[in-house]
Scaffold this motif. Structure first.
Motif, PDB file in Angstrom:
ATOM      1  N   GLN A 215       0.808  -1.218   0.000  1.00  0.00           N
ATOM      2  CA  GLN A 215       0.000   0.000   0.000  1.00  0.00           C
ATOM      3  C   GLN A 215       0.845   1.273   0.000  1.00  0.00           C
ATOM      4  O   GLN A 215       0.365   2.329  -0.385  1.00  0.00           O
ATOM      5  CB  GLN A 215      -0.951   0.004   1.192  1.00  0.00           C
ATOM      6  CG  GLN A 215      -2.025  -1.056   1.081  1.00  0.00           C
ATOM      7  CD  GLN A 215      -2.907  -1.112   2.306  1.00  0.00           C
ATOM      8  OE1 GLN A 215      -2.436  -1.014   3.438  1.00  0.00           O
ATOM      9  NE2 GLN A 215      -4.200  -1.270   2.085  1.00  0.00           N
ATOM     10  N   GLN A 216       2.083   1.178   0.428  1.00  0.00           N
ATOM     11  CA  GLN A 216       2.963   2.338   0.431  1.00  0.00           C
ATOM     12  C   GLN A 216       3.788   2.460  -0.854  1.00  0.00           C
ATOM     13  O   GLN A 216       4.600   3.362  -0.991  1.00  0.00           O
ATOM     14  CB  GLN A 216       3.931   2.291   1.631  1.00  0.00           C
ATOM     15  CG  GLN A 216       3.276   2.563   2.967  1.00  0.00           C
ATOM     16  CD  GLN A 216       2.487   1.360   3.475  1.00  0.00           C
ATOM     17  OE1 GLN A 216       2.916   0.222   3.337  1.00  0.00           O
ATOM     18  NE2 GLN A 216       1.331   1.618   4.047  1.00  0.00           N
TER      19      GLN A 216
ATOM     20  N   HIS B 211       5.934   0.137  -1.904  1.00  0.00           N
ATOM     21  CA  HIS B 211       7.178  -0.621  -1.817  1.00  0.00           C
ATOM     22  C   HIS B 211       7.082  -1.877  -2.682  1.00  0.00           C
ATOM     23  O   HIS B 211       6.078  -2.587  -2.645  1.00  0.00           O
ATOM     24  CB  HIS B 211       7.483  -1.009  -0.371  1.00  0.00           C
ATOM     25  CG  HIS B 211       7.676   0.174   0.518  1.00  0.00           C
ATOM     26  ND1 HIS B 211       6.889   0.392   1.623  1.00  0.00           N
ATOM     27  CD2 HIS B 211       8.535   1.215   0.456  1.00  0.00           C
ATOM     28  CE1 HIS B 211       7.268   1.499   2.214  1.00  0.00           C
ATOM     29  NE2 HIS B 211       8.265   2.034   1.517  1.00  0.00           N
TER      30      HIS B 211
ATOM     31  N   GLY C 299       5.751   3.371  -6.668  1.00  0.00           N
ATOM     32  CA  GLY C 299       5.003   4.485  -6.089  1.00  0.00           C
ATOM     33  C   GLY C 299       3.887   4.962  -6.993  1.00  0.00           C
ATOM     34  O   GLY C 299       2.759   5.190  -6.550  1.00  0.00           O
TER      35      GLY C 299
ATOM     36  N   SER D 162       1.026   2.376  -7.117  1.00  0.00           N
ATOM     37  CA  SER D 162       0.250   2.396  -5.880  1.00  0.00           C
ATOM     38  C   SER D 162      -0.689   3.607  -5.827  1.00  0.00           C
ATOM     39  O   SER D 162      -1.860   3.485  -5.471  1.00  0.00           O
ATOM     40  CB  SER D 162       1.207   2.404  -4.683  1.00  0.00           C
ATOM     41  OG  SER D 162       0.496   2.442  -3.477  1.00  0.00           O
TER      42      SER D 162
ATOM     43  N   LYS E 282      -4.896   3.859  -5.750  1.00  0.00           N
ATOM     44  CA  LYS E 282      -5.594   4.580  -4.679  1.00  0.00           C
ATOM     45  C   LYS E 282      -6.503   5.667  -5.237  1.00  0.00           C
ATOM     46  O   LYS E 282      -7.635   5.842  -4.779  1.00  0.00           O
ATOM     47  CB  LYS E 282      -4.585   5.206  -3.716  1.00  0.00           C
ATOM     48  CG  LYS E 282      -3.925   4.214  -2.804  1.00  0.00           C
ATOM     49  CD  LYS E 282      -2.921   4.916  -1.903  1.00  0.00           C
ATOM     50  CE  LYS E 282      -2.112   3.899  -1.123  1.00  0.00           C
ATOM     51  NZ  LYS E 282      -1.014   4.518  -0.391  1.00  0.00           N
TER      52      LYS E 282
END
Length: 91
Positions: free
Chosen positions: A26-27, A29, A43, A46, A50
């Motif tokens: 979720q970050q 990574h 990044g 992700s 979102k």
């Protein structure tokens, strides 16, 4: 889980149309990647997932983002806490 994920990445890359695959948390990574998609894309992938989810009214729904170009498509979708991106060549 790591060996299972690695096997899924390898299996996905066996499809002749697929030139890259990436899994992130979720970050953003990197959990694993192959081919044209690498750590540097985590990044962005992700955040795309979102932002797409923020457009949907149903919080249990997980939209698929499709980035299209003349040279291929990148499909992005979250599955629980993991986001997957697949780069496919245009047919």
């Amino acid at each position: 889980m790591e060996s299972t994920l690695e096997q899924h990445l390898d299996d996905t890359m066996k499809n002749p149309a697929v030139v890259g695959v990436l899994c992130t948390d979720q970050q953003g990574h990197n959990l694993g990647c192959r081919g044209s998609l690498s750590d540097e894309h985590g990044g962005v992938v992700s955040v795309l997932a979102k932002q797409a989810a923020a457009l949907i009214k149903d919080p249990t729904d997980s939209p698929t983002v499709c980035l299209e170009s003349e040279s291929g498509n990148v499909l992005v979708r979250s599955h629980g806490t993991v986001t997957v991106a697949v780069h496919k060549m245009a047919s």
